[in-house]
Enzyme design. Structure first.
Site, short mmCIF file in Angstrom:
data_model
loop_
_atom_site.label_atom_id
_atom_site.label_comp_id
_atom_site.label_asym_id
_atom_site.label_seq_id
_atom_site.Cartn_x
_atom_site.Cartn_y
_atom_site.Cartn_z
N GLY A 8 0.78 -1.22 -0.03
CA GLY A 8 0.22 -0.12 0.04
C GLY A 8 0.60 1.38 -0.06
O GLY A 8 0.46 2.29 0.60
N GLY A 9 2.04 1.30 -0.58
CA GLY A 9 3.05 2.06 -0.51
C GLY A 9 2.74 3.50 -1.32
O GLY A 9 3.25 4.67 -0.87
N GLY A 11 -0.27 4.72 -0.72
CA GLY A 11 -1.35 5.35 0.25
C GLY A 11 -1.09 6.56 0.93
O GLY A 11 0.26 6.76 0.75
N TYR A 143 -14.27 -4.34 7.81
CA TYR A 143 -12.77 -3.78 7.90
C TYR A 143 -12.23 -4.09 9.22
O TYR A 143 -11.16 -4.60 9.61
CB TYR A 143 -13.12 -2.19 7.69
CG TYR A 143 -11.69 -1.45 8.02
CD1 TYR A 143 -10.53 -1.51 7.25
CD2 TYR A 143 -11.63 -0.35 9.12
CE1 TYR A 143 -9.51 -0.84 7.44
CE2 TYR A 143 -10.46 0.23 9.46
CZ TYR A 143 -9.39 0.04 8.35
OH TYR A 143 -8.28 0.88 8.76
N1 LIG Z 1 -5.88 6.54 7.38
C1 LIG Z 1 -6.42 6.33 8.63
O1 LIG Z 1 -6.88 6.95 9.60
C2 LIG Z 1 -6.08 4.82 9.34
C3 LIG Z 1 -6.40 4.72 10.48
C4 LIG Z 1 -6.14 3.46 11.22
C5 LIG Z 1 -5.38 2.43 10.43
N2 LIG Z 1 -5.18 2.50 9.30
C6 LIG Z 1 -4.35 1.39 8.49
O2 LIG Z 1 -3.40 2.08 7.71
C7 LIG Z 1 -3.01 1.40 6.62
C8 LIG Z 1 -3.00 2.61 5.63
O3 LIG Z 1 -4.04 3.34 5.40
P1 LIG Z 1 -3.82 4.63 4.70
O4 LIG Z 1 -4.65 5.51 5.28
O5 LIG Z 1 -2.69 4.85 3.97
O6 LIG Z 1 -4.93 4.02 3.34
P2 LIG Z 1 -4.92 4.42 1.85
O7 LIG Z 1 -6.25 3.96 1.48
O8 LIG Z 1 -4.61 5.79 1.59
O9 LIG Z 1 -3.73 3.38 1.36
C9 LIG Z 1 -3.84 2.10 1.03
C10 LIG Z 1 -3.32 1.48 0.07
O10 LIG Z 1 -3.58 0.35 -0.25
C11 LIG Z 1 -3.62 0.00 -1.75
N3 LIG Z 1 -4.19 -1.26 -1.91
C12 LIG Z 1 -5.39 -1.45 -1.98
N4 LIG Z 1 -5.80 -2.60 -2.30
C13 LIG Z 1 -4.62 -3.19 -2.66
C14 LIG Z 1 -4.29 -4.27 -3.03
N5 LIG Z 1 -5.18 -5.38 -3.33
N6 LIG Z 1 -2.89 -4.92 -3.31
C15 LIG Z 1 -2.08 -3.87 -3.02
N7 LIG Z 1 -2.31 -2.62 -2.72
C16 LIG Z 1 -3.82 -2.27 -2.35
C17 LIG Z 1 -4.33 1.32 -2.21
O11 LIG Z 1 -4.15 1.37 -3.63
C18 LIG Z 1 -3.64 2.27 -1.19
O12 LIG Z 1 -2.31 2.88 -1.79
C19 LIG Z 1 -4.34 0.46 6.29
O13 LIG Z 1 -3.86 -0.62 6.68
C20 LIG Z 1 -5.40 0.96 7.14
O14 LIG Z 1 -6.01 0.20 7.58
C21 LIG Z 1 -5.28 3.75 8.47
#
Ligand SMILES: NC(=O)c1ccc[n+]([C@@H]2O[C@H](COP(=O)([O-])OP(=O)(O)OC[C@H]3O[C@@H](n4cnc5c(N)ncnc54)[C@H](O)[C@@H]3O)[C@@H](O)[C@H]2O)c1
Length: 317
Positions: A8-9, A11, A143
């Site tokens: 998810g790099g 993201g 989730y």
């Molecule tokens: N943002 C928040 O507030 C928050 C809070 C608690 C936990 N998290 C956790 O932190 C982590 C990162 O969250 P984020 O905010 O960067 O989310 P994000 O949605 O911005 O990033 C997630 C990334 O995962 C990629 N992805 C999705 N499906 C995929 C697949 N099948 N294969 C490969 N990559 C895939 C997406 O393209 C995206 O770039 C996640 O595990 C999320 O559950 C985030």
């Protein structure tokens, strides 16, 4: 030099983490279903990317064999609301995806997997004011279920195969790059971004609504800190984190302190207010502080100041 594969790099969190790791001299490989050549080119330091889906065993194995990382930071996931609209796909990405990463790490002798878990791993029975690290996890969303399942799978791989699995449970993350569509808690980030860009924004909650958040730079750094922690000092594999609690009114006031002409108003939606109030305000992070020295750096004003500056002068990310 440590070589890190970030799932998810591309993201929200992955981009900040990639830049921080590269800035500290590490080599970074991003694995995502998306690609963003501009981000890779603008990154200072050694950042490359691979395209592949976490849900596809062959693609995960291929990525791990190609990247040959010392460690994996597993932050790729399908987040709400998409996870709740398509629970079967969320299972494949978030649960099978975690299994694929752990199994590929085991087969390729990757020493460490760091996982981004969530406050959503706790269910509606969790206390609103302070959730103990070991409070029972009974989530009712796909989730949340996927987060608990991933934590337990990681602990299993640790016990059974001695894989160095570590996880942090994030509260809602606050910062530039949080997409407006990424769940109801995203409004705190959107409010600051819109103000910094000179656009009006109406908070969708009543002013007294509190939200517990963690600033993005602290969130990304926490993943580096837990990865570097001395294994002997870890009493758990999964740790609660907390940043600060802010009401919508306090956030509006802070925005006005840093963007004096900000047009922030309130247009409360009952459903959104009720949902935000149902999320625990604070995850008890004392265990993380004691075991590996976790300490958030950014308070509300420091976070808003940095957020406004980053929005107006976007460097990376
Ligand atoms: N943002 C928040 O507030 C928050 C809070 C608690 C936990 N998290 C956790 O932190 C982590 C990162 O969250 P984020 O905010 O960067 O989310 P994000 O949605 O911005 O990033 C997630 C990334 O995962 C990629 N992805 C999705 N499906 C995929 C697949 N099948 N294969 C490969 N990559 C895939 C997406 O393209 C995206 O770039 C996640 O595990 C999320 O559950 C985030």
């Amino acid at each position: 030099m440590t070589r890190t594969l970030i799932t998810g790099g591309f993201g929200f969190i992955g981009r900040y983490l990639a830049q921080m790791l590269a800035d500290s001299g590490g080599e970074v490989v991003l694995l995502d279903i998306l690609s963003d050549d501009a981000f890779v080119q603008q990154s200072t330091g050694q950042v490359t990317s691979l395209k592949g889906s976490l849900a596809n065993w062959a693609e995960v194995m291929d990525a791990v064999v190609t990247a040959k990382p010392d460690q994996v930071v597993h932050s790729g996931a399908m987040l709400p609301p998409t996870s709740e609209a398509t629970p079967q796909a969320a299972f494949e990405v978030n649960i099978t995806g975690t299994y694929n990463i752990l199994e590929a790490a085991r087969l390729c002798d990757i020493k460490q997997v760091v996982y981004a878990s969530s406050v959503a791993s706790f269910g509606p029975d969790a206390p609103r004011d302070l959730v103990p690290n070991d409070f029972a996890q009974h989530p009712t969303s796909m989730y949340g279920v996927s987060k608990v399942c991933s934590e337990r799978l990681g602990e299993y791989y640790h016990r059974r195969f001695n894989l160095d699995f570590r996880a942090v449970r994030f509260p809602p993350i606050f910062g530039l790059g949080r997409a407006a569509s990424s769940g109801l808690t995203a409004f705190t980030s959107v409010a600051v971004e819109e103000a910094a860009l000179g656009r009006p924004f109406a908070m969708p909650v009543v002013p007294e609504t509190p939200t517990g958040v963690l600033y993005i730079r602290d969130a990304a750094r926490s993943l580096m800190d837990i990865a570097a922690a001395d294994n002997a000092s870890l009493t758990h594999r999964c740790y609660n984190l907390h940043g600060f609690v802010v009401t919508a009114q306090e956030l509006a006031d802070a925005i006005r302190r840093h963007v004096p002409d900000a047009q922030v108003s309130f247009d409360p939606d009952d459903q959104i207010t009720t949902f935000i109030r149902s999320i625990p305000q604070k995850l008890d992070d004392r265990l993380a502080r004691t075991d590996w020295g976790w300490q958030p750096v950014f308070n509300l004003d420091e976070a808003v100041a940095d957020f406004v500056k980053t929005t107006r002068h976007p460097n990376i990310p």
